[in-house]
Design a protein around this motif. Sequence first.
Motif, PDB file in Angstrom:
ATOM      1  N   GLU A 179      -5.551  91.263 -71.695  1.00 24.83           N
ATOM      2  CA  GLU A 179      -6.112  89.919 -71.754  1.00 24.83           C
ATOM      3  C   GLU A 179      -5.168  88.970 -72.478  1.00 24.83           C
ATOM      4  O   GLU A 179      -4.953  87.835 -72.038  1.00 24.83           O
ATOM      5  CB  GLU A 179      -7.465  89.942 -72.456  1.00 24.83           C
ATOM      6  CG  GLU A 179      -8.555  90.624 -71.659  1.00 24.83           C
ATOM      7  CD  GLU A 179      -9.856  90.743 -72.433  1.00 24.83           C
ATOM      8  OE1 GLU A 179      -9.998  90.096 -73.496  1.00 24.83           O
ATOM      9  OE2 GLU A 179     -10.737  91.484 -71.972  1.00 24.83           O
ATOM     10  N   LYS A 180      -4.581  89.428 -73.580  1.00 20.29           N
ATOM     11  CA  LYS A 180      -3.652  88.577 -74.331  1.00 20.29           C
ATOM     12  C   LYS A 180      -2.418  88.249 -73.490  1.00 20.29           C
ATOM     13  O   LYS A 180      -1.936  87.118 -73.502  1.00 20.29           O
ATOM     14  CB  LYS A 180      -3.226  89.267 -75.630  1.00 20.29           C
ATOM     15  CG  LYS A 180      -4.298  89.286 -76.678  1.00 20.29           C
ATOM     16  CD  LYS A 180      -3.795  89.937 -77.953  1.00 20.29           C
ATOM     17  CE  LYS A 180      -4.891  90.001 -78.989  1.00 20.29           C
ATOM     18  NZ  LYS A 180      -4.421  90.624 -80.231  1.00 20.29           N
ATOM     19  N   VAL A 227      -3.242  85.580 -70.976  1.00 23.67           N
ATOM     20  CA  VAL A 227      -3.310  84.259 -71.608  1.00 23.67           C
ATOM     21  C   VAL A 227      -1.907  83.722 -71.859  1.00 23.67           C
ATOM     22  O   VAL A 227      -1.608  82.555 -71.572  1.00 23.67           O
ATOM     23  CB  VAL A 227      -4.127  84.326 -72.919  1.00 23.67           C
ATOM     24  CG1 VAL A 227      -3.978  83.044 -73.726  1.00 23.67           C
ATOM     25  CG2 VAL A 227      -5.588  84.592 -72.622  1.00 23.67           C
ATOM     26  N   VAL A 228      -1.021  84.569 -72.377  1.00 22.33           N
ATOM     27  CA  VAL A 228       0.352  84.143 -72.658  1.00 22.33           C
ATOM     28  C   VAL A 228       1.048  83.706 -71.371  1.00 22.33           C
ATOM     29  O   VAL A 228       1.727  82.674 -71.337  1.00 22.33           O
ATOM     30  CB  VAL A 228       1.136  85.275 -73.359  1.00 22.33           C
ATOM     31  CG1 VAL A 228       2.624  84.986 -73.378  1.00 22.33           C
ATOM     32  CG2 VAL A 228       0.620  85.481 -74.774  1.00 22.33           C
ATOM     33  N   GLN A 252      -7.547  94.987 -74.441  1.00 22.87           N
ATOM     34  CA  GLN A 252      -7.373  93.742 -75.193  1.00 22.87           C
ATOM     35  C   GLN A 252      -5.976  93.185 -74.995  1.00 22.87           C
ATOM     36  O   GLN A 252      -5.779  91.978 -74.885  1.00 22.87           O
ATOM     37  CB  GLN A 252      -7.605  93.980 -76.685  1.00 22.87           C
ATOM     38  CG  GLN A 252      -9.005  94.419 -77.029  1.00 22.87           C
ATOM     39  CD  GLN A 252      -9.112  94.853 -78.483  1.00 22.87           C
ATOM     40  OE1 GLN A 252      -8.112  94.946 -79.186  1.00 22.87           O
ATOM     41  NE2 GLN A 252     -10.330  95.129 -78.922  1.00 22.87           N
ATOM     42  N   LEU A 253      -5.017  94.079 -74.938  1.00 22.69           N
ATOM     43  CA  LEU A 253      -3.623  93.682 -74.776  1.00 22.69           C
ATOM     44  C   LEU A 253      -3.405  93.003 -73.428  1.00 22.69           C
ATOM     45  O   LEU A 253      -2.697  92.005 -73.338  1.00 22.69           O
ATOM     46  CB  LEU A 253      -2.730  94.911 -74.909  1.00 22.69           C
ATOM     47  CG  LEU A 253      -1.251  94.679 -75.052  1.00 22.69           C
ATOM     48  CD1 LEU A 253      -0.965  93.841 -76.284  1.00 22.69           C
ATOM     49  CD2 LEU A 253      -0.526  96.003 -75.159  1.00 22.69           C
TER      50      LEU A 253
END
Length: 120
Positions: A89-90, A93-94, A86-87
């Motif tokens: 993917e974040k 995005v950032v 999950q990290l």
Amino acid sequence: MPYKERSIEKQYFTIGEVAAQFKVAESLVRFWETEFEELHPRRSKKGNRLYTPQDIEVFRTIYHLVKERGYTIPGARDMLKQKGPQLKEKIDVVQSLEKIRAFLVSLKKEVDTAGKAELE
């Protein structure tokens, strides 16, 4: 049949290349290797570290947590164990949002300079 040129991508990167990519010292790369079990590069016959693109992605995640978000090393280690996929993917995005922001800022500067040129 026509010749089709393939794009060649590097499979392994040296510690110097990884350090230069993130603008950090080689010693920091070695230190994080000992602190994070997720980061384990291969070794050549001479003992040189060889980082794969997957290793670089793990390093990018660690760099984001420690250098950009201000996590401590134990905190970053826990975050990687709890929210690894999950990290990533974040972070992706950032990074894409940062690229878009940089593009928009440069576009605004161009528009401002063009507007000033028309007024003169």
